[in-house]
Design an enzyme around this catalytic site. Structure first.
Site, PDB file in Angstrom:
ATOM      1  N   CYS A 355       0.863  -1.058  -0.092  1.00 41.58           N
ATOM      2  CA  CYS A 355      -0.039   0.085   0.066  1.00 41.58           C
ATOM      3  C   CYS A 355       0.921   1.284   0.018  1.00 41.58           C
ATOM      4  O   CYS A 355       0.962   1.928   0.996  1.00 41.58           O
ATOM      5  CB  CYS A 355      -0.903  -0.106   1.205  1.00 41.58           C
ATOM      6  SG  CYS A 355      -1.974  -1.209   1.003  1.00 41.58           S
ATOM      7  N   TYR A 384      21.633  -7.244  -2.835  1.00 42.35           N
ATOM      8  CA  TYR A 384      20.799  -5.954  -2.266  1.00 42.35           C
ATOM      9  C   TYR A 384      19.376  -6.253  -2.535  1.00 42.35           C
ATOM     10  O   TYR A 384      18.585  -5.345  -2.820  1.00 42.35           O
ATOM     11  CB  TYR A 384      21.244  -4.622  -2.657  1.00 42.35           C
ATOM     12  CG  TYR A 384      22.902  -4.551  -2.160  1.00 42.35           C
ATOM     13  CD1 TYR A 384      23.120  -4.314  -1.146  1.00 42.35           C
ATOM     14  CD2 TYR A 384      23.832  -4.644  -3.486  1.00 42.35           C
ATOM     15  CE1 TYR A 384      24.516  -4.261  -0.560  1.00 42.35           C
ATOM     16  CE2 TYR A 384      25.069  -4.397  -3.204  1.00 42.35           C
ATOM     17  CZ  TYR A 384      25.395  -4.455  -1.552  1.00 42.35           C
ATOM     18  OH  TYR A 384      26.891  -4.129  -1.432  1.00 42.35           O
TER      19      TYR A 384
HETATM   20  N1  LLP Z   1      32.742  -2.276   1.331  1.00 39.76           N
HETATM   21  C1  LLP Z   1      32.095  -1.568   2.069  1.00 39.76           C
HETATM   22  C2  LLP Z   1      32.720  -0.813   3.244  1.00 39.76           C
HETATM   23  C3  LLP Z   1      30.737  -1.235   1.721  1.00 39.76           C
HETATM   24  O1  LLP Z   1      30.031  -0.212   2.416  1.00 39.76           O
HETATM   25  C4  LLP Z   1      30.145  -1.994   0.781  1.00 39.76           C
HETATM   26  C5  LLP Z   1      28.822  -1.608   0.279  1.00 39.76           C
HETATM   27  C6  LLP Z   1      30.689  -3.020   0.149  1.00 39.76           C
HETATM   28  C7  LLP Z   1      32.258  -3.076   0.609  1.00 39.76           C
HETATM   29  C8  LLP Z   1      30.272  -3.906  -1.316  1.00 39.76           C
HETATM   30  O2  LLP Z   1      30.067  -2.919  -2.387  1.00 39.76           O
HETATM   31  P1  LLP Z   1      29.568  -3.675  -3.637  1.00 39.76           P
HETATM   32  O3  LLP Z   1      30.828  -4.422  -3.977  1.00 39.76           O
HETATM   33  O4  LLP Z   1      28.580  -4.611  -3.114  1.00 39.76           O
HETATM   34  O5  LLP Z   1      29.326  -2.691  -4.520  1.00 39.76           O
HETATM   35  N2  LLP Z   1      22.194  -1.088  -1.178  1.00 39.76           N
HETATM   36  C9  LLP Z   1      22.673  -0.542  -2.181  1.00 39.76           C
HETATM   37  C10 LLP Z   1      24.240  -0.577  -2.288  1.00 39.76           C
HETATM   38  C11 LLP Z   1      24.955  -0.215  -0.720  1.00 39.76           C
HETATM   39  C12 LLP Z   1      26.198  -0.546  -0.569  1.00 39.76           C
HETATM   40  C13 LLP Z   1      26.813  -0.493   0.710  1.00 39.76           C
HETATM   41  N3  LLP Z   1      28.144  -0.852   0.754  1.00 39.76           N
HETATM   42  C14 LLP Z   1      22.084  -0.863  -3.580  1.00 39.76           C
HETATM   43  O6  LLP Z   1      21.125  -1.844  -3.463  1.00 39.76           O
HETATM   44  O7  LLP Z   1      22.654  -0.693  -4.803  1.00 39.76           O
END
Ligand code: LLP
Length: 427
Positions: A355, A384
């Protein structure tokens, strides 16, 4: 799309028809390809092999224990950001010496937990945390090994809500003050500064931020060493982007080409924290059409997955490919440009049952005519997706299934109504 392919106009995950999985396990359903998960990890391991990196899977992107276990089996460590993630990483077979622990507000309990299990490095994000950790570790007769997280103050490079290396975000220590913070703890028994950490933001589809971040990192490492800190690690974080729309993903070798020279210059060991790159395109969300309707001049497809299952479209205006599990004969099985208008399609808003007006997966998306019980696949949802799901509107969370070849197994059962009130005290 890795191991998600159409065969005879039907979507398969590895060798299993997606429609069979929906029939067996119900919808909404997260489906993961084990081969894609492992291949993506291997692609990173190979591209960065020259530096013998520690690849710490960022468990926040997908925390299912089976996925984390698979990562550990194939040589990954873990990047964790809470006591809960540390618990999951250990449960999945991770060991402290291959875990790095980030987070701007680690509590005493979390710092103690990290010390208990001997995490390889605390990625420390403020001066206050550095002193707190030093005091706690000293009181236990321990020395905590630390990587200081630096905010290298780069220009914007991704969505404002997930850009972590522009000036003024809450993450890390400012590049202007990090050396002062380090100087203060020189010789303190509770902490040893052994590394420099940065995570630039996510997702990033360009190598320049890594080149610039690494160059700044090398300078900071040199200064830290001049102060007397024996820096051993350069942790470049995660953030490598993936293909959500077409083929926009860069090969890991492109990132390696700008990161490896800096690692060589610094004489450090490399740590990486990829999450999305490994898990993102290894998962799809299957949903089922409940009703269609036309209203206010728009065409709506109302399906059984909602923003509580996948919040990225409404939270970040994120784009996810959506296509029928069994596309009709008059549209391409897998259009290269999924945003273009095509014969046989019409502009459609794909919405869920929650909703809220913001409960949508796509707006004005060109999709074939859909009707009740048709199955849709929402692609690139392995990272995510499930981890950001909630019980909003008292909707039980989706089930998760792992596919490997012809085999499939439930790795998280669908929640029941009873699960919804499990933690509440009985009236
Ligand atoms: N290392 C640190 C300290 C982080 O904060 C993050 C992600 C990663 C590694 C991993 O990043 P990746 O390789 O997955 O891009 N919820 C958001 C993304 C938030 C990312 C937070 N930190 C989305 O759905 O796009």
């Amino acid at each position: 799309m890795g191991h998600f392919q159409y065969r005879d106009r039907a979507l398969y995950c590895e060798d299993v028809p997606a429609a069979d999985l929906a029939a067996r396990y119900g919808t909404p359903l997260y489906v993961y390809s084990q081969s894609t998960l492992v291949d993506n990890l291997k692609r990173l391991q190979e591209a960065f092999a020259a530096a013998e990196p520690i690849i710490c899977f960022s468990i926040k992107s997908n925390f299912n224990t089976h996925i984390a276990h698979l990562m550990a089996q194939h040589g990954a460590g873990f990047d964790v950001t809470s006591g809960g993630e540390l618990f999951r990483a250990l449960r999945a077979g991770g060991t402290g010496d291959r875990i790095v622990f980030a987070g701007v507000a680690k509590t005493d309990a979390e710092l103690n937990y990290g010390l208990d299990v001997g995490v390889r490095l605390f990625n420390v994000e403020s001066e206050a945390e550095l002193h707190r950790l030093a005091d706690i570790a000293a009181s236990r007769g321990q020395t905590a090994r630390v990587a200081l997280r630096v905010n290298p103050s780069l220009p914007p490079k991704t969505h404002v809500k997930t850009d972590t290396s522009v000036r003024g975000t809450k993450f890390g220590l400012d590049i202007e003050t990090i050396l002062d913070a380090a100087r203060e703890v020189l010789g303190k028994p509770g902490v040893a500064i052994a590394g420099l950490h940065m995570h630039l933001g996510s997702p990033i589809l360009d190598t320049k931020p890594y080149a610039d971040g690494a160059a700044r990192g090398v300078q900071v490492i040199a200064e830290l060493r001049r102060q007397g800190h024996p820096i051993e690690y350069l942790n470049m974080g995660g953030g490598f982007g993936i293909s959500y729309r077409k083929h926009e993903e860069l090969p890991p070798s492109a990132f390696a080409a700008v990161i490896l020279p800096a690692v060589r210059d610094s004489g450090c060991k490399l740590i990486l924290e990829p999450g999305r790159f490994i898990a993102g395109n290894a998962g799809v969300l299957l949903s089922r059409v409940i009703y269609t309707k036309d209203s206010g001049g728009r065409h709506f497809v109302c399906q059984d997955a909602g923003m509580n299952d996948l919040i990225r479209p409404t939270l970040y205006d994120a784009f996810h490919r959506i296509w029928p599990v069994t596309p009709p004969a008059d549209v391409p099985t897998w259009p290269d440009d999924c945003e273009a208008e095509m014969p046989g399609t019409r502009a459609t808003d794909v919405v869920g049952p929650v909703c809220e007006t913001g409960d949508f997966f796509a707006k004005d998306r060109y999709l074939p005519e859909l009707s009740r019980d048709d199955l849709l696949a929402v692609f690139s949802t392995g990272a995510y997706g499930m981890v950001m799901s909630s019980n909003y509107n008292s909707r039980p969370r989706a089930a998760e299934v792992m596919v490997h070849g012809r085999e499939h197994r439930l790795i998280r059962r669908r929640e029941t109504y009873e699960d919804l009130i499990r933690c509440e005290i009985e009236v």
